[in-house]
Design a protein around this motif. Sequence first.
Motif, short mmCIF file in Angstrom:
data_model
loop_
_atom_site.label_atom_id
_atom_site.label_comp_id
_atom_site.label_asym_id
_atom_site.label_seq_id
_atom_site.Cartn_x
_atom_site.Cartn_y
_atom_site.Cartn_z
N ARG A 179 0.86 -1.19 0.00
CA ARG A 179 0.00 0.00 0.00
C ARG A 179 0.89 1.24 0.00
O ARG A 179 1.70 1.42 0.90
N ASP A 189 -8.80 14.84 -1.96
CA ASP A 189 -8.21 14.88 -3.30
C ASP A 189 -7.72 16.27 -3.70
O ASP A 189 -6.77 16.40 -4.47
N ARG A 197 -0.73 16.35 -6.50
CA ARG A 197 -1.99 15.89 -7.10
C ARG A 197 -1.75 15.22 -8.45
O ARG A 197 -2.42 14.24 -8.80
N ALA A 200 -0.46 11.78 -7.81
CA ALA A 200 -1.56 10.92 -7.38
C ALA A 200 -2.36 10.42 -8.58
O ALA A 200 -2.74 9.23 -8.65
N ALA A 201 -2.61 11.31 -9.53
CA ALA A 201 -3.37 10.91 -10.73
C ALA A 201 -2.62 9.86 -11.52
O ALA A 201 -3.21 8.88 -12.01
N ARG A 204 -2.84 6.52 -9.60
CA ARG A 204 -4.17 5.91 -9.69
C ARG A 204 -4.34 5.22 -11.04
O ARG A 204 -4.99 4.17 -11.14
N ALA A 205 -3.77 5.81 -12.08
CA ALA A 205 -3.91 5.24 -13.43
C ALA A 205 -3.00 4.04 -13.65
O ALA A 205 -3.24 3.24 -14.56
N ASP A 207 -2.63 1.06 -12.58
CA ASP A 207 -3.15 -0.12 -11.88
C ASP A 207 -2.48 -1.41 -12.33
O ASP A 207 -2.78 -2.48 -11.80
N THR A 212 -0.58 -1.03 -4.45
CA THR A 212 -1.94 -0.51 -4.25
C THR A 212 -1.83 0.94 -3.82
O THR A 212 -1.30 1.24 -2.74
N PHE A 213 -2.29 1.86 -4.67
CA PHE A 213 -2.21 3.27 -4.31
C PHE A 213 -3.30 3.61 -3.30
O PHE A 213 -4.49 3.42 -3.56
N GLY A 215 -3.75 6.69 -1.83
CA GLY A 215 -4.07 8.10 -1.75
C GLY A 215 -3.06 8.89 -0.93
O GLY A 215 -1.86 8.62 -0.97
#
Length: 344
Positions: A179, A189, A197, A200-201, A204-205, A207, A212-213, A215
């Motif tokens: 994690r 967010d 930010r 983070a984007a 998240r993309a 995958d 496991t992102f 946040g």
Amino acid sequence: MSPDARIAVDAMGGDEGLAVMLAGVAHARRRFDGMRFFLVGDEERIRAGLANHPNLTAASEIVHAPDVVASDAKPSQALRRAKTTSMGVAIDLVKQGRAAAAVSSGNTGALMAMAKLSLRTMPGIDRPALAAMLPSLGETDTVMLDLGANTECDAKNLVQFAVMGAAWARTTLDLASPRVALLNIGTEDMKGTDIIREAAALLRAADHLPLTFAGFIEGDRISRGHVDVVVCDGFSGNIALKTAEGTARFVADLLKRAFSSSIRSKVGFLISKPATQLLRDHLDPNNHNGAVFLGLNGLVVKSHGGATEVGVAHAIGVAAKMVRDDLTRRITDDLAHFERQAAA
């Protein structure tokens, strides 16, 4: 770890000097049977010091280096003397392939500069990062990076740090999908800088990566064990690390003062001694010593300058485990996979 693999130890680095470094190597030799070493530094002094550690004689080869990097030396000054200093020679042994990893308790800035110049960054990495395992309330420690190698980072750097930190967590902590969280001033967010930010984007993309992102995470949650890897720029990471170390010392000193304040307190200390000893062991930085420069074409471990014999041995153990787990190859594979998927 191959029986032929050796760890190069900068025997002259650190605040406590040669005696503690050799004691730490001897301690590591007792803990991890079969380890072999290059002891780098003043040959005459090292040979004299080995008289106190007969278990090291057959397991060690002395490599002479006449100079030492001063604790207050600027990285640029240290680089000019890399070929003659114990730190520089230890790193060069890794570059030559004679040593599987290098360990030093010396000047952090100089070690970073020498390691980066000599070993270079691996493909897909713009900047190496300084990472360490921090104690937590979870079932395992928490990987945190960067802890001071890069004071300013862009989103791509943070994503690369996340990939490297997750690879280390998978190998060292035996986690299938660690994690990973970005250190931020809030968990919402919209919080944080544009760089955080954006990172983070991207995470998240991604995958397809073996992580496991999770946040964002705030500073007061780092030690709770809710995530396995905490990612940040080196400026924020170094402040967070020093704050955590200072808090640990504050708690230890406060307990010591409280238990010595009266006869009743001293009796209470005797009753609670097993619990307080457990706390002391958990907070002792020597039991978590050994920060790693991730992202280089070779393994380099930074031991705390004031580390004790136990701390030096722990840092050497970190290096040995990374060699055993083939960490450099794992990071290279993860980065190559990330780049392929990003391009597709």
